[in-house]
Write a protein that holds these residues in place. Structure first.
Motif, PDB file in Angstrom:
ATOM      1  N   ILE A  85       0.781  -1.295   0.372  1.00  0.00           N
ATOM      2  CA  ILE A  85      -0.808   0.125   0.113  1.00  0.00           C
ATOM      3  C   ILE A  85       0.231   1.435  -0.076  1.00  0.00           C
ATOM      4  O   ILE A  85       0.243   2.383  -0.254  1.00  0.00           O
ATOM      5  CB  ILE A  85      -1.302   0.054   1.163  1.00  0.00           C
ATOM      6  CG1 ILE A  85      -0.075   0.244   2.413  1.00  0.00           C
ATOM      7  CG2 ILE A  85      -2.004  -0.837   0.844  1.00  0.00           C
ATOM      8  CD1 ILE A  85      -0.930   0.282   3.631  1.00  0.00           C
ATOM      9  N   LEU A  86       1.784   1.383   1.001  1.00  0.00           N
ATOM     10  CA  LEU A  86       3.000   2.466   0.034  1.00  0.00           C
ATOM     11  C   LEU A  86       4.105   1.685   0.517  1.00  0.00           C
ATOM     12  O   LEU A  86       4.696   0.984   0.562  1.00  0.00           O
ATOM     13  CB  LEU A  86       2.745   3.021   2.338  1.00  0.00           C
ATOM     14  CG  LEU A  86       3.541   4.183   2.912  1.00  0.00           C
ATOM     15  CD1 LEU A  86       3.522   5.120   2.098  1.00  0.00           C
ATOM     16  CD2 LEU A  86       3.509   4.780   4.219  1.00  0.00           C
ATOM     17  N   THR A 105      -2.592   2.017  -3.710  1.00  0.00           N
ATOM     18  CA  THR A 105      -3.420   1.464  -3.782  1.00  0.00           C
ATOM     19  C   THR A 105      -4.161   3.111  -4.539  1.00  0.00           C
ATOM     20  O   THR A 105      -5.404   2.751  -5.246  1.00  0.00           O
ATOM     21  CB  THR A 105      -4.321   0.646  -2.598  1.00  0.00           C
ATOM     22  OG1 THR A 105      -3.934   2.126  -1.460  1.00  0.00           O
ATOM     23  CG2 THR A 105      -3.296  -0.358  -2.303  1.00  0.00           C
ATOM     24  N   GLU A 106      -4.266   3.549  -3.740  1.00  0.00           N
ATOM     25  CA  GLU A 106      -4.751   5.237  -4.360  1.00  0.00           C
ATOM     26  C   GLU A 106      -4.314   5.861  -5.542  1.00  0.00           C
ATOM     27  O   GLU A 106      -4.599   6.410  -5.473  1.00  0.00           O
ATOM     28  CB  GLU A 106      -4.642   5.324  -3.341  1.00  0.00           C
ATOM     29  CG  GLU A 106      -5.661   5.108  -1.651  1.00  0.00           C
ATOM     30  CD  GLU A 106      -6.752   4.849  -2.149  1.00  0.00           C
ATOM     31  OE1 GLU A 106      -7.604   5.828  -2.483  1.00  0.00           O
ATOM     32  OE2 GLU A 106      -6.901   4.211  -1.676  1.00  0.00           O
ATOM     33  N   LYS A 107      -2.965   5.627  -6.042  1.00  0.00           N
ATOM     34  CA  LYS A 107      -1.977   6.421  -7.225  1.00  0.00           C
ATOM     35  C   LYS A 107      -1.956   7.212  -7.199  1.00  0.00           C
ATOM     36  O   LYS A 107      -2.400   7.805  -7.695  1.00  0.00           O
ATOM     37  CB  LYS A 107      -3.295   6.025  -8.366  1.00  0.00           C
ATOM     38  CG  LYS A 107      -3.326   4.336  -8.435  1.00  0.00           C
ATOM     39  CD  LYS A 107      -4.186   3.916 -10.059  1.00  0.00           C
ATOM     40  CE  LYS A 107      -4.383   2.455 -10.433  1.00  0.00           C
ATOM     41  NZ  LYS A 107      -4.927   1.534  -9.263  1.00  0.00           N
ATOM     42  N   VAL A 108      -1.459   7.544  -5.975  1.00  0.00           N
ATOM     43  CA  VAL A 108      -1.234   8.845  -5.469  1.00  0.00           C
ATOM     44  C   VAL A 108       0.358   9.128  -4.815  1.00  0.00           C
ATOM     45  O   VAL A 108       0.672   8.152  -4.688  1.00  0.00           O
ATOM     46  CB  VAL A 108      -2.178   9.525  -4.135  1.00  0.00           C
ATOM     47  CG1 VAL A 108      -0.979  10.871  -3.378  1.00  0.00           C
ATOM     48  CG2 VAL A 108      -3.787   9.783  -4.513  1.00  0.00           C
ATOM     49  N   THR A 109       0.748  10.136  -5.471  1.00  0.00           N
ATOM     50  CA  THR A 109       3.156  10.506  -5.294  1.00  0.00           C
ATOM     51  C   THR A 109       2.451  11.791  -4.155  1.00  0.00           C
ATOM     52  O   THR A 109       2.134  12.514  -4.955  1.00  0.00           O
ATOM     53  CB  THR A 109       3.287   9.883  -6.213  1.00  0.00           C
ATOM     54  OG1 THR A 109       3.138   8.990  -7.336  1.00  0.00           O
ATOM     55  CG2 THR A 109       4.859  10.289  -6.127  1.00  0.00           C
ATOM     56  N   VAL A 110       3.723  11.693  -3.399  1.00  0.00           N
ATOM     57  CA  VAL A 110       3.836  12.445  -2.453  1.00  0.00           C
ATOM     58  C   VAL A 110       5.176  12.303  -2.875  1.00  0.00           C
ATOM     59  O   VAL A 110       5.658  11.876  -2.132  1.00  0.00           O
ATOM     60  CB  VAL A 110       3.358  12.945  -1.340  1.00  0.00           C
ATOM     61  CG1 VAL A 110       3.687  13.486  -0.647  1.00  0.00           C
ATOM     62  CG2 VAL A 110       1.740  12.863  -1.042  1.00  0.00           C
ATOM     63  N   GLU A 162      -1.533  12.130  10.711  1.00  0.00           N
ATOM     64  CA  GLU A 162      -2.180  12.756   9.943  1.00  0.00           C
ATOM     65  C   GLU A 162      -3.448  12.237   9.244  1.00  0.00           C
ATOM     66  O   GLU A 162      -4.197  12.343   8.681  1.00  0.00           O
ATOM     67  CB  GLU A 162      -1.052  13.082   8.476  1.00  0.00           C
ATOM     68  CG  GLU A 162      -0.492  14.110   8.899  1.00  0.00           C
ATOM     69  CD  GLU A 162      -0.602  15.170   8.685  1.00  0.00           C
ATOM     70  OE1 GLU A 162      -1.453  15.801   8.543  1.00  0.00           O
ATOM     71  OE2 GLU A 162       0.150  16.230   9.628  1.00  0.00           O
ATOM     72  N   ARG A 163      -3.258  11.076   9.583  1.00  0.00           N
ATOM     73  CA  ARG A 163      -4.932  10.276  10.090  1.00  0.00           C
ATOM     74  C   ARG A 163      -5.051   9.190   8.716  1.00  0.00           C
ATOM     75  O   ARG A 163      -6.144   9.579   8.643  1.00  0.00           O
ATOM     76  CB  ARG A 163      -6.252  10.240  10.489  1.00  0.00           C
ATOM     77  CG  ARG A 163      -6.407  10.827  11.637  1.00  0.00           C
ATOM     78  CD  ARG A 163      -7.327  12.315  11.768  1.00  0.00           C
ATOM     79  NE  ARG A 163      -7.906  12.975  10.953  1.00  0.00           N
ATOM     80  CZ  ARG A 163      -8.406  13.921  11.589  1.00  0.00           C
ATOM     81  NH1 ARG A 163      -9.431  13.461  11.981  1.00  0.00           N
ATOM     82  NH2 ARG A 163      -8.948  14.677  10.331  1.00  0.00           N
ATOM     83  N   GLY A 169      -4.151  -0.285   9.966  1.00  0.00           N
ATOM     84  CA  GLY A 169      -3.126  -0.218   9.236  1.00  0.00           C
ATOM     85  C   GLY A 169      -4.074  -0.043   7.798  1.00  0.00           C
ATOM     86  O   GLY A 169      -3.152  -0.138   6.829  1.00  0.00           O
ATOM     87  N   GLU A 170      -4.547   0.418   7.752  1.00  0.00           N
ATOM     88  CA  GLU A 170      -5.665   0.739   6.250  1.00  0.00           C
ATOM     89  C   GLU A 170      -6.194   2.282   6.069  1.00  0.00           C
ATOM     90  O   GLU A 170      -5.841   3.490   6.584  1.00  0.00           O
ATOM     91  CB  GLU A 170      -6.890   0.262   6.598  1.00  0.00           C
ATOM     92  CG  GLU A 170      -7.130  -1.492   6.915  1.00  0.00           C
ATOM     93  CD  GLU A 170      -8.376  -1.642   7.804  1.00  0.00           C
ATOM     94  OE1 GLU A 170      -9.042  -0.274   7.529  1.00  0.00           O
ATOM     95  OE2 GLU A 170      -9.158  -2.636   7.385  1.00  0.00           O
ATOM     96  N   LEU A 171      -5.987   2.287   4.921  1.00  0.00           N
ATOM     97  CA  LEU A 171      -5.303   4.156   4.309  1.00  0.00           C
ATOM     98  C   LEU A 171      -6.654   4.254   4.451  1.00  0.00           C
ATOM     99  O   LEU A 171      -7.438   3.652   3.995  1.00  0.00           O
ATOM    100  CB  LEU A 171      -4.666   3.678   2.333  1.00  0.00           C
ATOM    101  CG  LEU A 171      -3.223   3.578   2.840  1.00  0.00           C
ATOM    102  CD1 LEU A 171      -2.972   3.466   1.173  1.00  0.00           C
ATOM    103  CD2 LEU A 171      -2.599   4.889   3.233  1.00  0.00           C
ATOM    104  N   ASN A 172      -6.646   5.761   5.055  1.00  0.00           N
ATOM    105  CA  ASN A 172      -8.189   6.027   4.749  1.00  0.00           C
ATOM    106  C   ASN A 172      -7.807   7.464   2.717  1.00  0.00           C
ATOM    107  O   ASN A 172      -7.109   8.905   3.183  1.00  0.00           O
ATOM    108  CB  ASN A 172      -7.972   7.345   6.040  1.00  0.00           C
ATOM    109  CG  ASN A 172      -9.495   8.741   5.721  1.00  0.00           C
ATOM    110  OD1 ASN A 172     -10.083   8.190   4.541  1.00  0.00           O
ATOM    111  ND2 ASN A 172      -9.856   8.814   6.651  1.00  0.00           N
TER     112      ASN A 172
END
Length: 149
Positions: free
Chosen positions: A60-61, A85-90, A118-119, A125-128
């Protein structure tokens, strides 16, 4: 007299911070939150870590440190967080959030604490997804797109 009261109040408030803080430990490729495993961790090398769910072992990360192809010049270094899993890059240069001198495990423990605060990750252990989007808005500096190669 006033200084003693202020000191007592400060110590009292500080004790609440220690009482309510969560303990994150990475041990034997397990991410433990207050002694309970919430994620699996894999150290690829000193500059890369991956985190997996307990439920179905999905990655997931991914965290990766980039020296921007200038190993001796540290002013342009940054790190990448990929929420797969969210297809987000920081991408951010704020290394102070996870900095730990020559100890990548401690740095990753700080990273998980930061994501919990930051929740972005919950206590299971799950992404929000909503908090991932907010996290990206707050911290992403979009370094790759503004870097000339």
């Amino acid at each position: 007299m006033t200084a003693k009261k202020l000191l007592a109040l400060f110590l009292f408030l500080l004790s609440f911070n220690f009482y309510f803080s969560q303990e994150v430990v990475i041990k034997d490729d397990k991410v433990l939150l207050d002694g309970k495993q919430i994620l699996k961790a894999e150290k690829i090398n000193v500059f890369q870590y991956s985190f997996f769910t307990m439920k179905d072992d999905d990655e997931i990360l991914m965290w990766k440190y980039m020296d921007n192809e200038t190993p001796k010049y540290m002013e342009d270094d940054y790190f990448i967080l990929k929420f797969l899993t969210e297809k987000v890059t920081v991408e951010t240069t704020d290394i102070s959030k996870i900095a730990n001198f020559m100890n990548s495990r401690k740095g990753m423990e700080k990273l998980i604490k930061w994501l919990l605060k930051e929740r972005v990750i919950n206590n299971e252990g799950e992404l929000n997804p909503e908090r991932v989007a907010i996290f990206k808005e707050k911290y992403d500096e979009n370094i790759t797109e503004r870097t000339f190669r």
